[in-house]
Design an enzyme around this catalytic site. Structure first.
Site, PDB file in Angstrom:
ATOM      1  N   LYS A  61       0.615  -1.102  -0.052  1.00 33.87           N
ATOM      2  CA  LYS A  61      -0.009   0.020   0.032  1.00 33.87           C
ATOM      3  C   LYS A  61       0.845   1.271  -0.026  1.00 33.87           C
ATOM      4  CE  LYS A  61      -4.065  -1.955   2.564  1.00 33.87           C
ATOM      5  NZ  LYS A  61      -4.775  -1.521   3.874  1.00 33.87           N
TER       6      LYS A  61
ATOM      7  N   GLY B 188      -7.961   4.762   0.064  1.00 34.73           N
ATOM      8  CA  GLY B 188      -9.133   4.638  -0.840  1.00 34.73           C
ATOM      9  C   GLY B 188      -8.792   3.792  -1.947  1.00 34.73           C
TER      10      GLY B 188
ATOM     11  N   GLU C 191       1.284  -5.115   4.210  1.00 35.16           N
ATOM     12  CA  GLU C 191       0.229  -5.746   5.056  1.00 35.16           C
ATOM     13  C   GLU C 191       0.046  -7.042   4.799  1.00 35.16           C
ATOM     14  OE1 GLU C 191      -3.258  -3.433   5.270  1.00 35.16           O
ATOM     15  OE2 GLU C 191      -2.352  -2.029   6.905  1.00 35.16           O
TER      16      GLU C 191
ATOM     17  N   LYS D 232     -18.407   3.674  -2.564  1.00 36.32           N
ATOM     18  CA  LYS D 232     -19.166   2.904  -1.714  1.00 36.32           C
ATOM     19  C   LYS D 232     -20.733   2.799  -2.635  1.00 36.32           C
ATOM     20  CE  LYS D 232     -16.775   3.797   2.438  1.00 36.32           C
ATOM     21  NZ  LYS D 232     -16.591   4.699   3.672  1.00 36.32           N
TER      22      LYS D 232
ATOM     23  N   ARG E  12     -12.843  13.591   8.409  1.00 36.88           N
ATOM     24  CA  ARG E  12     -13.878  14.333   8.003  1.00 36.88           C
ATOM     25  C   ARG E  12     -15.362  13.745   8.193  1.00 36.88           C
ATOM     26  NH1 ARG E  12     -12.344  11.037   3.724  1.00 36.88           N
ATOM     27  NH2 ARG E  12     -14.209   9.745   3.108  1.00 36.88           N
TER      28      ARG E  12
HETATM   29  C1  MV4 Z   1      -7.031  -4.101   2.541  1.00 36.92           C
HETATM   30  C2  MV4 Z   1      -7.469  -5.361   1.872  1.00 36.92           C
HETATM   31  C3  MV4 Z   1      -7.140  -6.627   2.193  1.00 36.92           C
HETATM   32  N1  MV4 Z   1      -6.197  -6.730   3.290  1.00 36.92           N
HETATM   33  N2  MV4 Z   1      -5.929  -4.402   3.439  1.00 36.92           N
HETATM   34  C4  MV4 Z   1      -8.967  -0.847  -0.162  1.00 36.92           C
HETATM   35  C5  MV4 Z   1      -9.156   0.624   0.014  1.00 36.92           C
HETATM   36  C6  MV4 Z   1      -8.314   0.891   1.219  1.00 36.92           C
HETATM   37  N3  MV4 Z   1      -9.102   1.753   2.195  1.00 36.92           N
HETATM   38  C7  MV4 Z   1      -8.062  -0.315   2.140  1.00 36.92           C
HETATM   39  N4  MV4 Z   1      -8.508  -1.470   1.000  1.00 36.92           N
HETATM   40  C8  MV4 Z   1      -8.382  -2.694   1.244  1.00 36.92           C
HETATM   41  N5  MV4 Z   1      -7.338  -3.030   2.141  1.00 36.92           N
HETATM   42  C9  MV4 Z   1      -5.398  -5.608   3.802  1.00 36.92           C
HETATM   43  N6  MV4 Z   1      -4.548  -5.763   4.489  1.00 36.92           N
HETATM   44  C10 MV4 Z   1      -8.714  -5.271   1.044  1.00 36.92           C
HETATM   45  C11 MV4 Z   1      -8.983  -3.773   0.777  1.00 36.92           C
HETATM   46  C12 MV4 Z   1     -10.020  -3.742  -0.171  1.00 36.92           C
HETATM   47  C13 MV4 Z   1     -11.273  -3.203   0.104  1.00 36.92           C
HETATM   48  C14 MV4 Z   1     -11.299  -2.390   1.516  1.00 36.92           C
HETATM   49  C15 MV4 Z   1     -12.643  -1.813   1.909  1.00 36.92           C
HETATM   50  C16 MV4 Z   1     -13.667  -1.810   1.036  1.00 36.92           C
HETATM   51  C17 MV4 Z   1     -13.656  -2.534  -0.211  1.00 36.92           C
HETATM   52  C18 MV4 Z   1     -12.356  -2.888  -0.597  1.00 36.92           C
HETATM   53  C19 MV4 Z   1     -12.252  -3.640  -2.065  1.00 36.92           C
HETATM   54  C20 MV4 Z   1     -11.028  -4.035  -2.289  1.00 36.92           C
HETATM   55  C21 MV4 Z   1     -10.122  -3.965  -1.375  1.00 36.92           C
END
Ligand code: MV4
Length: 449
Positions: free
Chosen positions: A159, A165, A201, A238, A292
């Site tokens: 990341k 986002g 992560e 969303k 926010r």
């Molecule tokens: C993750 C994950 C799986 N494992 N972190 C996507 C946006 C960012 N805010 C964090 N995200 C994710 N982080 C770990 N360690 C999967 C996502 C993710 C996701 C998270 C929330 C809502 C929709 C998503 C869609 C794809 C991936």
């Protein structure tokens, strides 16, 4: 106390209207700002005063800090509410307002910066006792990536530290994928954010996205208002949100809520904020904090009866929170559907003129929208034209009401996401609350013609 008597709303569309309503209820005068493309918008018509701050592109108007400060000086506004998006998480903007003696309705610039850097945010979360996703202690350099990934265990996710986002994220399923994942994440991060720092992560395969709403007074008091389940997303946008999460029981809700409120007390957080978690197998894993007000805040308002913008204005003026944690009563269930001017299957934007518009009504129904019959949706901004928020005493009642309300909603002349919600409200997995962050994309792929 810094009394606030006139608020400039540095935003447009439904959120500008939303903030304006709170100001009016508090007897605070309002200033709308707008681009030339928004001269006929409802937020401009309903504000006490308005100032045109530039041409249609956001960077020349809604993101133009000089123009917004000038509009404050011209109108004598003593505070700015940034809404969401645009300048809402811009620490430099908060600093500049401060230097001009104008109150920023939001957190301190320092807290915005802290949470804007995702590595620092995660370190802070650990210090504050918030559970986080297992991962690297800080930045990951290409030469250390393999060692760190082996410690964490595959699959891992790379990341961007300046990200959020979902931009600049790369999964490495195994050692063979790692080098490329790190290098593409770094170059995408550099291109998108001007910062190539990345961290690593453990990749969670089937989590839900659950976020906790908090508000702090900046003096060491803070409350939580429960959680929202925002797992139904497409390309990190969303689509449908609910409060409470269908996956949690009362004990889990109050537990994670208390952890978040305690953390906000420790950091003396001021303003509204959202602590985002991934939730899998009964465990919460912090990923980010948003400093926010969020788009989906009305579902929290529906189940608590607390006006979050009122609270934001109160704490910005030093008046403190209007409620204590003990006074907050969680009641029923709420669902928000984001009404976008988009094709309901491809999500391709559909700007144009709304020919007919009829918003539904009745018990437990809220529509936040600046749209009206004859309104021409400009092509320059995001495609959210309204939010439908439905509340019921139970989730079942909420879903039945939503089905009724979707049948009533009329938006003609453009494509909207309303037909998608008619499909979702009749879907068995949705009825069961049985979905994760990948459910919607899979559903769209499986049901496309
Ligand atoms: C993750 C994950 C799986 N494992 N972190 C996507 C946006 C960012 N805010 C964090 N995200 C994710 N982080 C770990 N360690 C999967 C996502 C993710 C996701 C998270 C929330 C809502 C929709 C998503 C869609 C794809 C991936």
């Amino acid at each position: 106390m810094t009394a606030i008597s006139k608020i400039l709303i540095a935003n447009r569309g439904e959120i500008a209207l939303r903030v304006l309503r709170a100001c009016k209820e508090l007897g605070i005068a309002t200033v709308a700002v707008h681009s030339t493309a928004d001269a006929n918008a409802m937020h401009v018509r309903l504000a006490d005063e308005s100032v045109c701050i530039g041409p249609p592109p956001s960077r020349d108007s809604y993101l133009n800090i000089h123009q917004i400060v000038a509009a404050c000086e011209i109108t004598g506004a003593d505070a700015v509410h940034p809404g969401y998006g645009f300048l809402s998480e811009n620490a430099k903007f908060a600093d500049i307002l401060d230097a001009h003696g104008i109150t920023f309705i939001g957190p301190t610039a320092e807290h915005i910066r802290l949470m804007g850097d995702k590595i620092t945010a995660k370190k802070t979360a650990v210090e504050l006792g918030i559970p986080v996703v297992p991962g690297s202690a800080g930045e990951v350099l290409p030469e250390n990536a393999l060692e760190i990934a082996r410690e964490i265990g595959f699959p891992v996710l790379i990341k961007a530290t300046a990200g959020g986002g979902g931009r600049g994220m790369k999964v490495a399923k195994s050692e063979e994928d790692l080098e490329e994942a790190v290098s593409t994440a770094r170059s995408e991060a550099l291109a998108a954010f001007g910062n190539d720092a990345v961290y690593m992560e453990k990749y969670l395969g089937k989590p839900r996205h659950i976020e906790v709403q908090i508000v702090g007074d900046g003096a060491g008091n803070a409350i939580h208002l429960g959680e929202r389940d925002c797992s139904l997303q497409r390309r990190h946008q969303k689509v449908w949100e609910e409060a409470n999460s269908p996956a949690l029981n009362v004990e889990q809700r109050m537990n994670i809520g208390q952890i978040c409120a305690d953390a906000m007390k420790k950091m003396k957080y001021r303003g509204a904020g959202t602590i985002e978690f991934l939730y899998e197998n009964g465990e919460f894993y912090f990923i980010e904090m948003n400093t926010r007000l969020q788009v989906e805040h009305p579902i929290t308002e529906a189940i608590t009866g607390i006006d979050l913008v009122h609270e934001q204005i109160r704490v910005a003026s030093g008046a403190g929170l209007s409620v204590t944690q003990d006074e907050i009563v969680f009641s029923g269930h709420a669902i928000e559907c984001r009404i976008n001017a988009e094709d309901p299957r491809t999500f391709v934007p559909s700007p144009g003129t709304i020919t007919h518009f009829h918003a539904p009504g009745g018990l437990g129904v809220r529509v936040d929208s600046g749209a009206y019959a004859g309104y021409k949706i400009p092509p320059y901004y995001d495609s959210l034209i309204g939010k439908l928020i439905v509340h019921g005493r139970t989730r079942v009642e909420c879903m039945m009401r939503l089905r009724r309300v979707l049948d009533e909603f009329v938006v003609d002349g453009i494509k909207t996401t309303l037909p998608l919600f008619q499909d979702l409200v009749s879907n068995q997995d949705i009825a069961n609350g049985d979905y994760d962050i990948h459910w919607l994309e899979k559903y769209l792929a499986e049901t496309s013609a």
